[in-house]
Design a protein around this motif. Structure first.
Motif, PDB file in Angstrom:
ATOM      1  N   PHE A   1       3.806  -9.108  -8.685  1.00 60.97           N
ATOM      2  CA  PHE A   1       3.599  -9.601  -7.323  1.00 60.97           C
ATOM      3  C   PHE A   1       4.376  -8.806  -6.274  1.00 60.97           C
ATOM      4  CE2 PHE A   1       2.032 -13.372  -9.594  1.00 60.97           C
ATOM      5  CZ  PHE A   1       0.795 -13.467  -8.972  1.00 60.97           C
ATOM      6  N   VAL A   2       5.556  -8.345  -6.581  1.00 56.91           N
ATOM      7  CA  VAL A   2       6.291  -7.523  -5.611  1.00 56.91           C
ATOM      8  C   VAL A   2       5.603  -6.165  -5.458  1.00 56.91           C
ATOM      9  CG1 VAL A   2       8.479  -6.369  -5.137  1.00 56.91           C
ATOM     10  CG2 VAL A   2       8.470  -8.733  -5.935  1.00 56.91           C
ATOM     11  N   SER A   3       5.161  -5.578  -6.558  1.00 49.55           N
ATOM     12  CA  SER A   3       4.423  -4.316  -6.476  1.00 49.55           C
ATOM     13  C   SER A   3       3.123  -4.501  -5.701  1.00 49.55           C
ATOM     14  CB  SER A   3       4.119  -3.779  -7.874  1.00 49.55           C
ATOM     15  OG  SER A   3       5.314  -3.501  -8.561  1.00 49.55           O
ATOM     16  N   ALA A   4       2.433  -5.603  -5.953  1.00 49.72           N
ATOM     17  CA  ALA A   4       1.185  -5.882  -5.232  1.00 49.72           C
ATOM     18  C   ALA A   4       1.437  -6.016  -3.733  1.00 49.72           C
ATOM     19  CB  ALA A   4       0.544  -7.158  -5.773  1.00 49.72           C
ATOM     20  N   ALA A   5       2.556  -6.621  -3.360  1.00 53.99           N
ATOM     21  CA  ALA A   5       2.881  -6.758  -1.939  1.00 53.99           C
ATOM     22  C   ALA A   5       3.085  -5.391  -1.293  1.00 53.99           C
ATOM     23  CB  ALA A   5       4.122  -7.635  -1.761  1.00 53.99           C
ATOM     24  N   PHE A   6       3.784  -4.482  -1.979  1.00 54.59           N
ATOM     25  CA  PHE A   6       3.978  -3.124  -1.457  1.00 54.59           C
ATOM     26  C   PHE A   6       2.636  -2.418  -1.284  1.00 54.59           C
ATOM     27  CE2 PHE A   6       8.466  -3.320  -2.723  1.00 54.59           C
ATOM     28  CZ  PHE A   6       9.047  -2.598  -1.697  1.00 54.59           C
ATOM     29  N   VAL A   7       1.793  -2.493  -2.306  1.00 53.46           N
ATOM     30  CA  VAL A   7       0.499  -1.809  -2.260  1.00 53.46           C
ATOM     31  C   VAL A   7      -0.372  -2.406  -1.159  1.00 53.46           C
ATOM     32  CG1 VAL A   7      -1.638  -1.395  -3.556  1.00 53.46           C
ATOM     33  CG2 VAL A   7       0.586  -1.073  -4.664  1.00 53.46           C
ATOM     34  N   LEU A   8      -0.401  -3.737  -1.068  1.00 48.33           N
ATOM     35  CA  LEU A   8      -1.191  -4.384  -0.019  1.00 48.33           C
ATOM     36  C   LEU A   8      -0.731  -3.981   1.372  1.00 48.33           C
ATOM     37  CD1 LEU A   8      -1.754  -8.017  -1.338  1.00 48.33           C
ATOM     38  CD2 LEU A   8      -3.498  -6.338  -0.742  1.00 48.33           C
TER      39      LEU A   8
ATOM     40  N   VAL B   1       1.960  -8.483   7.470  1.00 40.02           N
ATOM     41  CA  VAL B   1       3.276  -9.002   7.079  1.00 40.02           C
ATOM     42  C   VAL B   1       3.144 -10.417   6.520  1.00 40.02           C
ATOM     43  CG1 VAL B   1       5.549  -9.699   7.927  1.00 40.02           C
ATOM     44  CG2 VAL B   1       4.584  -7.509   8.623  1.00 40.02           C
ATOM     45  N   VAL B   2       2.297 -11.237   7.115  1.00 36.38           N
ATOM     46  CA  VAL B   2       2.107 -12.597   6.606  1.00 36.38           C
ATOM     47  C   VAL B   2       1.526 -12.550   5.195  1.00 36.38           C
ATOM     48  CG1 VAL B   2       0.832 -14.756   6.918  1.00 36.38           C
ATOM     49  CG2 VAL B   2       1.900 -13.657   8.892  1.00 36.38           C
TER      50      VAL B   2
ATOM     51  N   LEU C   1       9.519   4.304  -5.498  1.00 37.93           N
ATOM     52  CA  LEU C   1       8.716   4.026  -4.302  1.00 37.93           C
ATOM     53  C   LEU C   1       9.399   4.558  -3.046  1.00 37.93           C
ATOM     54  CD1 LEU C   1       7.439   0.400  -5.005  1.00 37.93           C
ATOM     55  CD2 LEU C   1       6.037   2.428  -4.677  1.00 37.93           C
ATOM     56  N   SER C   2      10.694   4.333  -2.940  1.00 41.89           N
ATOM     57  CA  SER C   2      11.430   4.819  -1.771  1.00 41.89           C
ATOM     58  C   SER C   2      11.412   6.338  -1.709  1.00 41.89           C
ATOM     59  CB  SER C   2      12.874   4.319  -1.813  1.00 41.89           C
ATOM     60  OG  SER C   2      12.911   2.912  -1.717  1.00 41.89           O
TER      61      SER C   2
ATOM     62  N   GLY D   1       0.553  -1.155   2.313  1.00 41.10           N
ATOM     63  CA  GLY D   1       0.028   0.176   2.578  1.00 41.10           C
ATOM     64  C   GLY D   1      -1.468   0.180   2.842  1.00 41.10           C
ATOM     65  N   LEU D   2      -2.210  -0.678   2.139  1.00 41.48           N
ATOM     66  CA  LEU D   2      -3.659  -0.723   2.303  1.00 41.48           C
ATOM     67  C   LEU D   2      -4.092  -1.468   3.563  1.00 41.48           C
ATOM     68  CD1 LEU D   2      -4.733  -1.477  -1.388  1.00 41.48           C
ATOM     69  CD2 LEU D   2      -4.921   0.702  -0.160  1.00 41.48           C
ATOM     70  N   LEU D   3      -3.327  -2.471   3.980  1.00 39.31           N
ATOM     71  CA  LEU D   3      -3.759  -3.344   5.071  1.00 39.31           C
ATOM     72  C   LEU D   3      -3.231  -2.983   6.449  1.00 39.31           C
ATOM     73  CD1 LEU D   3      -3.415  -6.858   3.372  1.00 39.31           C
ATOM     74  CD2 LEU D   3      -5.497  -5.540   3.765  1.00 39.31           C
ATOM     75  N   ILE D   4      -2.141  -2.262   6.560  1.00 41.05           N
ATOM     76  CA  ILE D   4      -1.461  -2.114   7.850  1.00 41.05           C
ATOM     77  C   ILE D   4      -2.358  -1.500   8.922  1.00 41.05           C
ATOM     78  CG2 ILE D   4      -0.369   0.102   7.283  1.00 41.05           C
ATOM     79  CD1 ILE D   4       1.169  -2.733   9.379  1.00 41.05           C
TER      80      ILE D   4
END
Length: 151
Positions: free
Chosen positions: A81-88, A102-103, A20-21, A90-93
């Motif tokens: 869940f950690v992968s989902a947080a990364f994807v979210l 961030v919340v 990912l990095s 990118g999709l939400l920002i």
């Protein structure tokens, strides 16, 4: 030679962090890096990605050197869940804004731990959102959407 046990969860997690990095680093290079004195738009993402790759490398090395009692079976919950947080993130920002994104991603990422409680994750997410806003928007002046776009 006897086979040395490996912490498979950490090995896969470290590999995912490196991948990912590396992807984020390639994207950052398209924005122009500049220099330490005159940072371009891609400078901070590039440096953060580089640090992420180093962190992933440390996780991989620790997984390979795990003592026998530290070796564990693979656990899906943290990976999901950690992968989902990364994807979210990118999709939400862009549409959700920095604060809400961030919340939300903090709360989703905290679900990786079975013992985490939403009542604890929500204040953590709010504190992280405010801290990130203070550093990157207020102090550094980055043009990151802070509030949700309603159109």
């Amino acid at each position: 030679l006897p086979r040395r046990p490996v912490n498979l969860t950490d090995l896969i997690a470290g590999g995912c962090v490196i991948a990912l990095s590396g992807g984020f680093m390639l994207l950052a290079m398209d924005y122009g890096l500049g220099s330490a004195r005159r940072m371009g738009a891609g400078y901070y993402p590039f440096v953060a990605s580089l640090l992420g790759m180093v962190l992933g490398g440390v996780i991989v090395v620790q997984a390979l050197l795990a003592a026998p009692e530290e070796a564990t079976d693979f656990r899906w919950r943290p990976l999901i869940f950690v992968s989902a947080a990364f994807v979210l993130f990118g999709l939400l920002i862009e549409r959700g804004g920095l604060l809400a994104t961030v919340v939300v991603t903090t709360m989703v990422g905290s679900m990786a731990d079975r013992e985490a409680r939403m009542a604890e994750s929500l204040p953590l997410g709010v504190g992280l959102a405010l801290g990130i806003w203070a550093v990157f928007v207020a102090l550094l002046g980055l043009s990151i959407p802070v509030l949700p776009r309603l159109n």
